[in-house]
Design a protein around this motif. Structure first.
Motif, PDB file in Angstrom:
ATOM      1  N   MET A  46       1.824   1.029   4.349  1.00 48.84           N
ATOM      2  CA  MET A  46       1.498   2.308   3.735  1.00 48.84           C
ATOM      3  C   MET A  46       0.208   2.193   2.924  1.00 48.84           C
ATOM      4  O   MET A  46      -0.257   1.097   2.618  1.00 48.84           O
ATOM      5  CB  MET A  46       2.643   2.754   2.836  1.00 48.84           C
ATOM      6  CG  MET A  46       3.941   3.038   3.572  1.00 48.84           C
ATOM      7  SD  MET A  46       5.237   3.567   2.419  1.00 48.84           S
ATOM      8  CE  MET A  46       6.587   3.867   3.574  1.00 48.84           C
ATOM      9  N   HIS A  47      -0.350   3.320   2.529  1.00 45.29           N
ATOM     10  CA  HIS A  47      -1.612   3.341   1.807  1.00 45.29           C
ATOM     11  C   HIS A  47      -1.426   3.044   0.316  1.00 45.29           C
ATOM     12  O   HIS A  47      -0.440   3.458  -0.286  1.00 45.29           O
ATOM     13  CB  HIS A  47      -2.303   4.695   1.966  1.00 45.29           C
ATOM     14  CG  HIS A  47      -3.184   4.762   3.170  1.00 45.29           C
ATOM     15  ND1 HIS A  47      -2.684   4.843   4.449  1.00 45.29           N
ATOM     16  CD2 HIS A  47      -4.544   4.736   3.301  1.00 45.29           C
ATOM     17  CE1 HIS A  47      -3.685   4.875   5.320  1.00 45.29           C
ATOM     18  NE2 HIS A  47      -4.826   4.809   4.650  1.00 45.29           N
ATOM     19  N   ASN A  48      -2.373   2.308  -0.209  1.00 43.61           N
ATOM     20  CA  ASN A  48      -2.473   2.122  -1.648  1.00 43.61           C
ATOM     21  C   ASN A  48      -3.339   3.251  -2.190  1.00 43.61           C
ATOM     22  O   ASN A  48      -4.498   3.401  -1.798  1.00 43.61           O
ATOM     23  CB  ASN A  48      -3.113   0.760  -1.947  1.00 43.61           C
ATOM     24  CG  ASN A  48      -3.310   0.500  -3.419  1.00 43.61           C
ATOM     25  OD1 ASN A  48      -4.154   1.102  -4.059  1.00 43.61           O
ATOM     26  ND2 ASN A  48      -2.527  -0.421  -3.951  1.00 43.61           N
ATOM     27  N   LYS A  49      -2.759   4.050  -3.079  1.00 45.56           N
ATOM     28  CA  LYS A  49      -3.461   5.253  -3.525  1.00 45.56           C
ATOM     29  C   LYS A  49      -4.699   4.939  -4.357  1.00 45.56           C
ATOM     30  O   LYS A  49      -5.663   5.711  -4.360  1.00 45.56           O
ATOM     31  CB  LYS A  49      -2.516   6.149  -4.329  1.00 45.56           C
ATOM     32  CG  LYS A  49      -2.012   5.545  -5.626  1.00 45.56           C
ATOM     33  CD  LYS A  49      -1.097   6.509  -6.360  1.00 45.56           C
ATOM     34  CE  LYS A  49      -0.613   5.917  -7.690  1.00 45.56           C
ATOM     35  NZ  LYS A  49       0.279   6.853  -8.410  1.00 45.56           N
ATOM     36  N   ASP A  50      -4.696   3.807  -5.075  1.00 40.62           N
ATOM     37  CA  ASP A  50      -5.856   3.468  -5.896  1.00 40.62           C
ATOM     38  C   ASP A  50      -7.024   2.972  -5.053  1.00 40.62           C
ATOM     39  O   ASP A  50      -8.185   3.330  -5.288  1.00 40.62           O
ATOM     40  CB  ASP A  50      -5.482   2.415  -6.938  1.00 40.62           C
ATOM     41  CG  ASP A  50      -4.486   2.939  -7.960  1.00 40.62           C
ATOM     42  OD1 ASP A  50      -4.569   4.136  -8.297  1.00 40.62           O
ATOM     43  OD2 ASP A  50      -3.634   2.157  -8.423  1.00 40.62           O
ATOM     44  N   LEU A  51      -6.712   2.126  -4.066  1.00 42.77           N
ATOM     45  CA  LEU A  51      -7.767   1.565  -3.233  1.00 42.77           C
ATOM     46  C   LEU A  51      -8.085   2.436  -2.028  1.00 42.77           C
ATOM     47  O   LEU A  51      -9.091   2.228  -1.358  1.00 42.77           O
ATOM     48  CB  LEU A  51      -7.360   0.166  -2.748  1.00 42.77           C
ATOM     49  CG  LEU A  51      -7.181  -0.893  -3.833  1.00 42.77           C
ATOM     50  CD1 LEU A  51      -6.629  -2.175  -3.228  1.00 42.77           C
ATOM     51  CD2 LEU A  51      -8.490  -1.160  -4.548  1.00 42.77           C
ATOM     52  N   LYS A  52      -7.184   3.402  -1.748  1.00 47.57           N
ATOM     53  CA  LYS A  52      -7.361   4.306  -0.607  1.00 47.57           C
ATOM     54  C   LYS A  52      -7.491   3.522   0.696  1.00 47.57           C
ATOM     55  O   LYS A  52      -8.383   3.782   1.538  1.00 47.57           O
ATOM     56  CB  LYS A  52      -8.574   5.221  -0.827  1.00 47.57           C
ATOM     57  CG  LYS A  52      -8.395   6.188  -1.989  1.00 47.57           C
ATOM     58  CD  LYS A  52      -9.610   7.079  -2.177  1.00 47.57           C
ATOM     59  CE  LYS A  52      -9.359   8.155  -3.230  1.00 47.57           C
ATOM     60  NZ  LYS A  52      -8.961   7.604  -4.544  1.00 47.57           N
ATOM     61  N   MET A  53      -6.597   2.560   0.852  1.00 43.19           N
ATOM     62  CA  MET A  53      -6.543   1.769   2.067  1.00 43.19           C
ATOM     63  C   MET A  53      -5.125   1.255   2.247  1.00 43.19           C
ATOM     64  O   MET A  53      -4.318   1.283   1.311  1.00 43.19           O
ATOM     65  CB  MET A  53      -7.531   0.596   2.003  1.00 43.19           C
ATOM     66  CG  MET A  53      -7.262  -0.394   0.888  1.00 43.19           C
ATOM     67  SD  MET A  53      -8.619  -1.563   0.571  1.00 43.19           S
ATOM     68  CE  MET A  53      -8.809  -2.360   2.148  1.00 43.19           C
ATOM     69  N   VAL A  54      -4.793   0.835   3.444  1.00 37.35           N
ATOM     70  CA  VAL A  54      -3.465   0.292   3.725  1.00 37.35           C
ATOM     71  C   VAL A  54      -3.237  -0.948   2.858  1.00 37.35           C
ATOM     72  O   VAL A  54      -4.137  -1.786   2.699  1.00 37.35           O
ATOM     73  CB  VAL A  54      -3.341  -0.055   5.223  1.00 37.35           C
ATOM     74  CG1 VAL A  54      -2.025  -0.772   5.504  1.00 37.35           C
ATOM     75  CG2 VAL A  54      -3.442   1.212   6.065  1.00 37.35           C
ATOM     76  N   LYS A  55      -2.037  -1.043   2.300  1.00 36.51           N
ATOM     77  CA  LYS A  55      -1.743  -2.165   1.405  1.00 36.51           C
ATOM     78  C   LYS A  55      -1.979  -3.514   2.094  1.00 36.51           C
ATOM     79  O   LYS A  55      -2.477  -4.456   1.471  1.00 36.51           O
ATOM     80  CB  LYS A  55      -0.304  -2.064   0.890  1.00 36.51           C
ATOM     81  CG  LYS A  55      -0.122  -1.070  -0.224  1.00 36.51           C
ATOM     82  CD  LYS A  55       1.278  -1.120  -0.828  1.00 36.51           C
ATOM     83  CE  LYS A  55       2.242  -0.271  -0.035  1.00 36.51           C
ATOM     84  NZ  LYS A  55       3.580  -0.200  -0.696  1.00 36.51           N
ATOM     85  N   MET A  56      -1.652  -3.611   3.367  1.00 35.54           N
ATOM     86  CA  MET A  56      -1.862  -4.886   4.055  1.00 35.54           C
ATOM     87  C   MET A  56      -3.342  -5.216   4.181  1.00 35.54           C
ATOM     88  O   MET A  56      -3.744  -6.376   4.064  1.00 35.54           O
ATOM     89  CB  MET A  56      -1.200  -4.857   5.439  1.00 35.54           C
ATOM     90  CG  MET A  56      -1.323  -6.174   6.219  1.00 35.54           C
ATOM     91  SD  MET A  56      -0.778  -7.632   5.280  1.00 35.54           S
ATOM     92  CE  MET A  56       0.938  -7.205   5.020  1.00 35.54           C
ATOM     93  N   GLU A  57      -4.178  -4.213   4.405  1.00 33.61           N
ATOM     94  CA  GLU A  57      -5.616  -4.473   4.439  1.00 33.61           C
ATOM     95  C   GLU A  57      -6.108  -4.919   3.067  1.00 33.61           C
ATOM     96  O   GLU A  57      -6.960  -5.814   2.957  1.00 33.61           O
ATOM     97  CB  GLU A  57      -6.376  -3.223   4.897  1.00 33.61           C
ATOM     98  CG  GLU A  57      -6.287  -2.952   6.390  1.00 33.61           C
ATOM     99  CD  GLU A  57      -6.903  -4.067   7.210  1.00 33.61           C
ATOM    100  OE1 GLU A  57      -7.920  -4.648   6.782  1.00 33.61           O
ATOM    101  OE2 GLU A  57      -6.358  -4.374   8.295  1.00 33.61           O
ATOM    102  N   ALA A  58      -5.580  -4.296   2.019  1.00 32.21           N
ATOM    103  CA  ALA A  58      -5.937  -4.720   0.668  1.00 32.21           C
ATOM    104  C   ALA A  58      -5.460  -6.143   0.411  1.00 32.21           C
ATOM    105  O   ALA A  58      -6.157  -6.946  -0.223  1.00 32.21           O
ATOM    106  CB  ALA A  58      -5.331  -3.765  -0.360  1.00 32.21           C
ATOM    107  N   ALA A  59      -4.264  -6.463   0.908  1.00 28.91           N
ATOM    108  CA  ALA A  59      -3.728  -7.819   0.747  1.00 28.91           C
ATOM    109  C   ALA A  59      -4.629  -8.832   1.441  1.00 28.91           C
ATOM    110  O   ALA A  59      -4.898  -9.919   0.901  1.00 28.91           O
ATOM    111  CB  ALA A  59      -2.306  -7.892   1.307  1.00 28.91           C
ATOM    112  N   LYS A  60      -5.112  -8.502   2.630  1.00 28.81           N
ATOM    113  CA  LYS A  60      -6.014  -9.404   3.350  1.00 28.81           C
ATOM    114  C   LYS A  60      -7.303  -9.627   2.558  1.00 28.81           C
ATOM    115  O   LYS A  60      -7.791 -10.760   2.435  1.00 28.81           O
ATOM    116  CB  LYS A  60      -6.333  -8.842   4.734  1.00 28.81           C
ATOM    117  CG  LYS A  60      -5.175  -8.880   5.696  1.00 28.81           C
ATOM    118  CD  LYS A  60      -5.470  -8.127   6.978  1.00 28.81           C
ATOM    119  CE  LYS A  60      -6.570  -8.766   7.784  1.00 28.81           C
ATOM    120  NZ  LYS A  60      -6.741  -8.092   9.110  1.00 28.81           N
TER     121      LYS A  60
END
Length: 331
Positions: A46-60
């Motif tokens: 799902m999307h991270n609202k603060d980063l405006k990107m998928v949480k997994m992409e943010a995790a990467k």
């Protein structure tokens, strides 16, 4: 030499670590091995609202930034996923490039709905592998804290600590629900050495990456970190915040009357080498002059200009600001 780092985060006096001016810190090893364990469940897609990107992409992104900042020492490393479980890199001698490649293999396009989260079961499955890790070891769990099926994740973490010595769970948190936050807090409460960091901070802040890497990978030393003594572009003037911090530094120096002090000035990468060598010397001299006014004998202090710093990313304003610093160390 033990270093006192003057970094750009907050005007606070805290315990810290020695860090060399390099892409990754130089330090004494705190651990022998680590394993990135990544929550692969539907909620992480799902999307991270603060980063405006998928949480997994943010995790990467967070993991790649952490991997880039790990000290170049002989750690063992691994990369695993949970829900579903899978081994991308088994425990083996850590290689920065290989780990970066493994992180790139993490997927962010799995189905969101109908994929329940069984993080507790996944941790339990990996228990034998964790037991085989070189000790002391660090399990770096990347998760949003959701665990809505199977055994309780907190209970499995408790069992892990009870059955294994020398392994600590750390958490890169993407929690965005009260339940997820509560789970992460409960795991962190099991061990006072656990480090919890927001994934968003690792994505956005070089300083947050540095703090996390130092806390997990580097042996704590008897040093003090002074944060907030940095300089404006093309300037060696001290502002009010810097003066307040240096007042505290003066008291620290007075409490160690038999030690000499080395002040090392740095600049960002803009400008010529010759100009920055002079500017960095002026910055070190500026700190020395202020400390002398606070009663520290000039004869105890040596000011050195090192010129350009590449410790932080000179492509960003934050990185350039953090590179424009002075480091203070006892000799």
């Amino acid at each position: 030499m033990k270093s006192i780092r003057l970094l750009a985060l907050a005007a606070t006096l805290v315990l810290g670590y020695a860090v060399a001016a390099a892409a990754a810190p130089v330090c004494n090893k705190k651990i022998e091995s680590f394993d990135f364990v990544v929550d692969y469940s539907g909620s992480m897609m799902m999307h991270n609202k603060d980063l405006k990107m998928v949480k997994m992409e943010a995790a990467k992104t967070a993991l790649k930034r952490v991997n880039a900042a790990i000290p170049a020492l002989d750690y063992y490393g691994g990369l695993h996923t949970i829900s579903p479980n899978g081994a991308i890199i088994e425990q083996s001698p850590w290689n920065r490039a290989a780990m970066d490649s493994g992180i790139n293999q993490l997927k962010s396009d799995f189905t969101i709905f109908g994929r329940m989260t069984n993080m507790g079961d996944g941790l339990q499955v990996y228990s034998p592998a964790f037991n085989a890790m070189k000790k002391p070891g660090a399990i770096i769990l990347v998760t949003d804290g959701d665990n809505n099926r199977g055994v309780d994740m907190v209970e499995i973490a408790r069992q892990l600590y009870a059955s294994q010595r020398g392994v600590t769970l750390h958490i890169i948190s993407f929690a965005d629900t009260p339940t997820g936050e509560a789970t992460i807090k409960a795991i962190a409460a099991l061990n006072p050495s656990t480090v919890v960091v927001r994934g968003e901070d690792l994505v956005n802040s070089d300083a947050a990456v540095e703090r996390f890497v130092l806390a997990v990978f580097c042996q704590e030393e008897s040093v003090i970190v002074l944060r907030g003594v940095n300089f404006a572009f093309d300037s060696y003037a001290l502002d009010g915040k810097a003066m307040g911090i240096l007042n505290e530094a003066a008291e620290l120096i007075k409490a160690n009357p038999n030690k000499r002090v080395v002040l090392t000035g740095w600049t960002d990468s803009l400008g010529t080498d010759a100009y920055n060598a002079k500017l960095s010397q002026n910055r070190a001299n500026s700190v020395k002059s202020y400390l002398a006014k606070q009663g520290i004998p000039a004869s105890r202090m040596t000011a050195i200009g090192k010129g350009k710093s590449y410790k932080y990313d000179n492509k960003t304003e934050e990185g350039r600001y953090m590179n424009r610093r002075t480091e203070l160390s006892f000799d």
